[in-house]
Design a protein around this motif. Structure first.
Motif, PDB file in Angstrom:
ATOM      1  N   GLY A 237       0.807  -1.213   0.000  1.00 19.76           N
ATOM      2  CA  GLY A 237       0.000   0.000   0.000  1.00 19.76           C
ATOM      3  C   GLY A 237       0.840   1.263   0.000  1.00 19.76           C
ATOM      4  N   GLY A 238       1.889   1.269   0.832  1.00 20.10           N
ATOM      5  CA  GLY A 238       2.764   2.433   0.883  1.00 20.10           C
ATOM      6  C   GLY A 238       3.489   2.647  -0.433  1.00 20.10           C
ATOM      7  N   ALA A 239       3.992   1.564  -1.024  1.00 17.27           N
ATOM      8  CA  ALA A 239       4.720   1.662  -2.291  1.00 17.27           C
ATOM      9  C   ALA A 239       3.800   2.113  -3.424  1.00 17.27           C
ATOM     10  CB  ALA A 239       5.360   0.323  -2.633  1.00 17.27           C
ATOM     11  N   LEU A 240       2.581   1.603  -3.436  1.00 15.75           N
ATOM     12  CA  LEU A 240       1.630   1.971  -4.480  1.00 15.75           C
ATOM     13  C   LEU A 240       1.319   3.468  -4.421  1.00 15.75           C
ATOM     14  CD1 LEU A 240      -0.009   0.625  -6.739  1.00 15.75           C
ATOM     15  CD2 LEU A 240      -1.845   0.227  -5.089  1.00 15.75           C
ATOM     16  N   ALA A 241       1.179   3.991  -3.205  1.00 18.39           N
ATOM     17  CA  ALA A 241       0.909   5.423  -3.039  1.00 18.39           C
ATOM     18  C   ALA A 241       2.071   6.257  -3.566  1.00 18.39           C
ATOM     19  CB  ALA A 241       0.659   5.731  -1.559  1.00 18.39           C
ATOM     20  N   VAL A 242       3.306   5.837  -3.282  1.00 24.33           N
ATOM     21  CA  VAL A 242       4.475   6.600  -3.738  1.00 24.33           C
ATOM     22  C   VAL A 242       4.627   6.516  -5.253  1.00 24.33           C
ATOM     23  CG1 VAL A 242       6.984   6.834  -3.583  1.00 24.33           C
ATOM     24  CG2 VAL A 242       5.664   6.353  -1.535  1.00 24.33           C
ATOM     25  N   VAL A 243       4.298   5.378  -5.842  1.00 22.85           N
ATOM     26  CA  VAL A 243       4.346   5.270  -7.305  1.00 22.85           C
ATOM     27  C   VAL A 243       3.427   6.313  -7.937  1.00 22.85           C
ATOM     28  CG1 VAL A 243       3.660   3.841  -9.275  1.00 22.85           C
ATOM     29  CG2 VAL A 243       5.028   2.843  -7.442  1.00 22.85           C
ATOM     30  N   SER A 244       2.209   6.441  -7.417  1.00 23.41           N
ATOM     31  CA  SER A 244       1.261   7.418  -7.969  1.00 23.41           C
ATOM     32  C   SER A 244       1.787   8.839  -7.785  1.00 23.41           C
ATOM     33  CB  SER A 244      -0.110   7.271  -7.295  1.00 23.41           C
ATOM     34  OG  SER A 244      -0.097   7.738  -5.951  1.00 23.41           O
ATOM     35  N   ILE A 245       2.495   9.081  -6.702  1.00 21.16           N
ATOM     36  CA  ILE A 245       3.057  10.407  -6.427  1.00 21.16           C
ATOM     37  C   ILE A 245       4.212  10.721  -7.373  1.00 21.16           C
ATOM     38  CG2 ILE A 245       4.485  11.635  -4.716  1.00 21.16           C
ATOM     39  CD1 ILE A 245       2.555  10.369  -2.574  1.00 21.16           C
ATOM     40  N   LEU A 246       5.106   9.770  -7.570  1.00 23.01           N
ATOM     41  CA  LEU A 246       6.265   9.982  -8.439  1.00 23.01           C
ATOM     42  C   LEU A 246       5.854  10.188  -9.896  1.00 23.01           C
ATOM     43  CD1 LEU A 246       8.765   7.377  -6.942  1.00 23.01           C
ATOM     44  CD2 LEU A 246       8.997   9.872  -6.896  1.00 23.01           C
ATOM     45  N   LEU A 247       4.747   9.572 -10.288  1.00 26.12           N
ATOM     46  CA  LEU A 247       4.256   9.734 -11.660  1.00 26.12           C
ATOM     47  C   LEU A 247       3.357  10.957 -11.805  1.00 26.12           C
ATOM     48  CD1 LEU A 247       3.400   6.022 -12.619  1.00 26.12           C
ATOM     49  CD2 LEU A 247       5.372   7.383 -13.347  1.00 26.12           C
ATOM     50  N   LYS A 248       3.119  11.667 -10.689  1.00 21.74           N
ATOM     51  CA  LYS A 248       2.207  12.809 -10.662  1.00 21.74           C
ATOM     52  C   LYS A 248       0.825  12.418 -11.172  1.00 21.74           C
ATOM     53  CE  LYS A 248       3.136  15.774  -9.052  1.00 21.74           C
ATOM     54  NZ  LYS A 248       3.092  15.864  -7.554  1.00 21.74           N
ATOM     55  N   GLN A 249       0.396  11.246 -10.762  1.00 20.57           N
ATOM     56  CA  GLN A 249      -0.936  10.743 -11.096  1.00 20.57           C
ATOM     57  C   GLN A 249      -1.609  10.293  -9.793  1.00 20.57           C
ATOM     58  OE1 GLN A 249      -2.199  11.140 -13.876  1.00 20.57           O
ATOM     59  NE2 GLN A 249      -0.714  10.963 -15.517  1.00 20.57           N
ATOM     60  N   GLU A 250      -1.500  11.159  -8.797  1.00 16.61           N
ATOM     61  CA  GLU A 250      -1.977  10.787  -7.463  1.00 16.61           C
ATOM     62  C   GLU A 250      -3.436  10.323  -7.463  1.00 16.61           C
ATOM     63  OE1 GLU A 250       1.059  14.220  -6.811  1.00 16.61           O
ATOM     64  OE2 GLU A 250      -0.557  13.709  -8.231  1.00 16.61           O
ATOM     65  N   PHE A 251      -4.310  11.142  -8.038  1.00 17.27           N
ATOM     66  CA  PHE A 251      -5.734  10.837  -7.939  1.00 17.27           C
ATOM     67  C   PHE A 251      -6.167   9.657  -8.811  1.00 17.27           C
ATOM     68  CE2 PHE A 251      -6.081  15.476  -6.631  1.00 17.27           C
ATOM     69  CZ  PHE A 251      -6.155  15.165  -5.279  1.00 17.27           C
ATOM     70  N   LEU A 252      -5.332   9.288  -9.783  1.00 20.63           N
ATOM     71  CA  LEU A 252      -5.663   8.107 -10.582  1.00 20.63           C
ATOM     72  C   LEU A 252      -5.620   6.846  -9.722  1.00 20.63           C
ATOM     73  CD1 LEU A 252      -3.955   8.541 -14.068  1.00 20.63           C
ATOM     74  CD2 LEU A 252      -6.340   8.911 -13.424  1.00 20.63           C
ATOM     75  N   LEU A 253      -4.905   6.907  -8.600  1.00 23.11           N
ATOM     76  CA  LEU A 253      -4.860   5.761  -7.701  1.00 23.11           C
ATOM     77  C   LEU A 253      -6.238   5.452  -7.127  1.00 23.11           C
ATOM     78  CD1 LEU A 253      -3.345   3.563  -6.217  1.00 23.11           C
ATOM     79  CD2 LEU A 253      -2.531   5.267  -4.568  1.00 23.11           C
ATOM     80  N   LEU A 254      -7.079   6.475  -7.023  1.00 26.25           N
ATOM     81  CA  LEU A 254      -8.442   6.253  -6.514  1.00 26.25           C
ATOM     82  C   LEU A 254      -9.245   5.360  -7.456  1.00 26.25           C
ATOM     83  CD1 LEU A 254      -9.298   9.881  -5.334  1.00 26.25           C
ATOM     84  CD2 LEU A 254      -8.670   7.926  -3.894  1.00 26.25           C
ATOM     85  N   ILE A 255      -8.886   5.385  -8.759  1.00 24.52           N
ATOM     86  CA  ILE A 255      -9.590   4.545  -9.738  1.00 24.52           C
ATOM     87  C   ILE A 255      -8.855   3.229  -9.936  1.00 24.52           C
ATOM     88  CG2 ILE A 255     -10.586   4.451 -12.050  1.00 24.52           C
ATOM     89  CD1 ILE A 255     -10.422   7.510 -12.122  1.00 24.52           C
ATOM     90  N   ILE A 256      -7.536   3.313 -10.163  1.00 23.00           N
ATOM     91  CA  ILE A 256      -6.755   2.082 -10.343  1.00 23.00           C
ATOM     92  C   ILE A 256      -6.832   1.217  -9.089  1.00 23.00           C
ATOM     93  CG2 ILE A 256      -4.406   1.184 -10.620  1.00 23.00           C
ATOM     94  CD1 ILE A 256      -3.842   3.529 -12.493  1.00 23.00           C
ATOM     95  N   GLY A 257      -6.844   1.855  -7.938  1.00 23.03           N
ATOM     96  CA  GLY A 257      -6.976   1.127  -6.669  1.00 23.03           C
ATOM     97  C   GLY A 257      -8.399   1.125  -6.152  1.00 23.03           C
TER      98      GLY A 257
END
Length: 322
Positions: A237-257
Motif C-alpha cells: 500500500g505504501g509503495a503503491l501510493a508513492v508510485v502514484s506520487i512519483l508519476l504525478k498521477q496521485e488521484f488516478l490511484l483512486l480509480i486504479i486502486g
C-alpha cells in the motif's frame, strides 16, 4: 513492455516461486501461524495456523530484483531508491506488527498509535527525500491540464496518501489471493503509465512488484498455503501510493486502486452508521466479508474483485495513453 521490464517481472516471479517452498516449511516449524478473529466469518476458522508473514519472501524478491536489474540496465535512480525505502519501511512496520501478534502471541500487535507514528515518520522522510530531487509539489487533476500547487503543504498530503493507502491495502487483505491479485493489476497499470511517461526506473519497479506478486499468488490463491501478513500488505500500500506520487498521477490511484478504496469506505460507513444509528449497513465489513455472508464463495468474491480492479485499471490506462 521492453526487455528490462520483462527481466524484472520474470526474475521476481521466478525468485518468489523458488523461495516460497523453502520459506513455508520454515514458518511452520517456527509456528508462525495466522490467528483468525473470532468475530470474522466462521468459514475462516479452518485457516487458523496457516503460515503468515509470507510477504517477507516477495519483499526480498522485489528488493533484490529491482537493485540487480536496475544496476545491470543502468536504471538505478533516486526515485527507485525512494520506492525501495518506502517498501522496506512499511514492510518493517508490518513485520513488527506480525511478529508481536504471531510470535509474542499478543493479538493486537502494534497499537494503532504506534503504527500511525511509524507511518508518518516514513512519509515525512519520503517528503524530504523527494525535495532533494527537486520534486514537483503540485497535485494534478486527472484527464485535465489543471494542477494545484501545495508547496510545503504537500507533506500533509503525502502523509495522508501513504497512511491511507497502506491501511486500505491492509484492510483488503482478508481473502486468499485478494490483495496479491488486485495489487499486481494496480502496479502493472502504473507500470504502463510509467513507460508512456518514459520513467523507466519506476516502470521497472512496478513490473517487478507485479511479477513477485504473481509468484506469490501461486501459493496464496484459494486455498492459501501462506498469507502475506501485514508485512506484505502495508508495504504494498505504501509503495503503491508513492508510485502514484512519483508519476504525478496521485488521484488516478483512486480509480486504479478502486477495490482498496471501496473496502476502506465500507469500513468507514459501517463504523459511522453503527455509532450514529446503531445499525449496520453491511452484514460485515470490509465489504468482501459482506458478500461472503451473502452466500458467495470466497473464490467468487476474489475473482469478481479482481475483475473490478482490472476493468478500472484498463479504463484509466486507455484514457491516459490515447
Amino acid at each position: 513492455m521492453n526487455t528490462d521490464m520483462l527481466l524484472g517481472f520474470g526474475f521476481a516471479l521466478v525468485l518468489t516461486v523458488i523461495l516460497m517452498p523453502l520459506f513455508i516449511p520454515l514458518l511452520k516449524r517456527m509456528k508462525f501461524g495466522q490467528s483468525i478473529r473470532e468475530e470474522g466469518p466462521q468459514s475462516h476458522m479452518k485457516k487458523t495456523g496457516t503460515p503468515t508473514m509470507g510477504g517477507l519472501v516477495f519483499l526480498i524478491a522485489i528488493i533484490v530484483t529491482t537493485l540487480v536489474v536496475a544496476l545491470v540496465t543502468d536504471l538505478l535512480t533516486s526515485e527507485i531508491m525512494i520506492l525501495l525505502l518506502v517498501l522496506f519501511g512499511f514492510g518493517l512496520i508490518g513485520f513488527l506488527d506480525d511478529f508481536i501478534k504471531v510470535v509474542l502471541k499478543r493479538n493486537l500487535g502494534l497499537t494503532s498509535l504506534q503504527k500511525l507514528v511509524a507511518q508518518i515518520v516514513i512519509a515525512v522522510v519520503s517528503f524530504f527525500l523527494l525535495n532533494s530531487i527537486d520534486f514537483d509539489t503540485a497535485l494534478s487533476i486527472p484527464f485535465t491540464s489543471i494542477s494545484i500547487e501545495l508547496s510545503g503543504l504537500y507533506v500533509l498530503f503525502l502523509i495522508f496518501w501513504l497512511v491511507g493507502f497502506s491501511n486500505a491495502v491492509n484492510l483488503t487483505d482478508g481473502l486468499d489471493g485478494l490483495v496479491a491479485g488486485t495489487a499486481s493489476i494496480a502496479f502493472a497499470a502504473f507500470g504502463v503509465l510509467a513507460i508512456f511517461q518514459d520513467k523507466m526506473g519506476i516502470a521497472l519497479f512496478t513490473f517487478t512488484v507485479a511479477g513477485a506478486l504473481i509468484g506469490f499468488l501461486v501459493f496464496n490463491k484459494y486455498p492459501a498455503k501462506v498469507f502475506m501478513g501485514d508485512t506484505g500488505s502495508l508495504a504494498l500500500g505504501g509503495a503503491l501510493a508513492v508510485v502514484s506520487i512519483l508519476l504525478k498521477q496521485e488521484f488516478l490511484l483512486l480509480i486504479i486502486g478502486l477495490v482498496f478504496v471501496l473496502e476502506t469506505l465500507s469500513v468507514i460507513l459501517q463504523v459511522g452508521s453503527f455509532k450514529l444509528r446503531k445499525k449496520r449497513i453491511f452484514k460485515m465489513s470490509p465489504i468482501h466479508h459482506h458478500f461472503e455472508l451473502s452466500g458467495w464463495s470466497e473464490w467468487k468474491v476474489v475473482t469478481v474483485f479482481w475483475l473490478v480492479g482490472l476493468v478500472a485499471a484498463v479504463i484509466v490506462v486507455s484514457l491516459e495513453v490515447v
